[in-house]
Scaffold this active site. Sequence first.
Site, PDB file in Angstrom:
ATOM      1  N   GLU A 122      32.059 -26.224  -8.062  1.00  0.00           N
ATOM      2  CA  GLU A 122      31.158 -26.541  -6.835  1.00  0.00           C
ATOM      3  C   GLU A 122      31.342 -24.885  -5.872  1.00  0.00           C
ATOM      4  O   GLU A 122      32.292 -24.166  -5.684  1.00  0.00           O
ATOM      5  CB  GLU A 122      31.424 -27.457  -5.862  1.00  0.00           C
ATOM      6  N   ASN A 179      17.698 -31.270  -2.221  1.00  0.00           N
ATOM      7  CA  ASN A 179      18.946 -31.493  -0.860  1.00  0.00           C
ATOM      8  C   ASN A 179      17.948 -30.307   0.527  1.00  0.00           C
ATOM      9  O   ASN A 179      18.419 -29.281   0.418  1.00  0.00           O
ATOM     10  CB  ASN A 179      20.101 -31.448  -0.942  1.00  0.00           C
TER      11      ASN A 179
END
Length: 342
Positions: A122, A179
């Site tokens: 990430e 998202n």
Amino acid sequence: MGTAGCSPSPRLRALGALAGATLLFTLWLLWQFRPAPVRVPAPPRTLLVLIWHWPFADQPPELPSNTCTRYGVAHCHLSTNHSLLASADAVVFHHRELQTRRAHLPLASRPRGQPWVWASMESPSHTHGLGRLGGIFNWVLSYRRDSDIFVPYGRLEPHEGPAPPLPAKKGVAAWVVSNFQARQRRVQLYRRLAPHLRVDVFGRANGKPLCASCLLPTVARYLFYLSFENSQHRDYITEKFWRNALAAGTVPVVLGPPRANYEAFAPADAFVHVDDFGSAQELASFLAGVNASSYRRYLAWRDRLRVRLFEDWSERFCAICAQYPHLPRGQVYWDLKAWFQA
Ligand SMILES: *[C@@H]1O[C@H](CO)[C@@H](O)[C@H](O)[C@H]1NC(C)=O
Ligand SMILES: *[C@@H]1O[C@H](CO)[C@@H](O)[C@H](O)[C@H]1NC(C)=O
């Protein structure tokens, strides 16, 4: 004069010395070129890599003994069995479970000198709680090129033979997004693009989710794919670029790190960078107006390169064994937060 007959003449002495030297030299030569003893190489030791918590999964996958040999890495055993902590050659901690405190560091039972690996794919924008993780880890496994174990999301590899066929194109630009948040740069850019360019949006955010096997065939029918990263960070170039665009057979329009960073991963003419345009409107008219010959240039890399995706956590963990002999010993990330956010 009376002793002259008994001692050897200087000439004889010289000859004797020469013979001695020759003998020594011959012996030295023989010693130099003696047959090498047959060395039986010690069988390579199998390394044990303990994965403390499998990434994003409470139930770890089956890890058969050939897990790493499937990826061309021999003598490497992956396990999630905590009872093996004392004998593990390295222990891997995936950040998300440390962040959410689903997993806890076994600091009290850490064997002396055991290398601990911090793993995450990430970006820094989605990584929290690093401040409390200083002085613990020896190696980093991540997409950052300066990681000890560098595991990119994808890579271009030399390829011979015909490129895979290109799907027929039916639209200009597609985007898949699950998202969608107004504060994200990608959403702001999309909103500025949309008045000037038809972008077909798929994904949960738009109520048009695509099944896993539908995504690539769907986006492949577009000339361009918006490979907009959720956040912009050095080397953070994800499957949105490698898989959804390059592997699908469409041209990525990238929003991420600067162009020079992308060029460390892919040819300069394999993608369109949003920074190359003064405004969203300029970008939109470029995309809408591209002609066949300039479009083809973006796909020229396909004649000599092909995309290799790295999507499997097992493969990433096996890379620890592959690089084990070269990993720095005695290194500690005293300030992991500063390192990762740099
Ligand atoms: C974990 O390792 C221990 C020690 O080798 C062994 O006794 C145990 O059966 C293992 N557990 C599992 C679930 O494999
Ligand atoms: C195609 O586009 C390029 C770049 O805009 C331009 O230089 C070229 O002349 C165009 N070719 C044709 C055949 O229109």
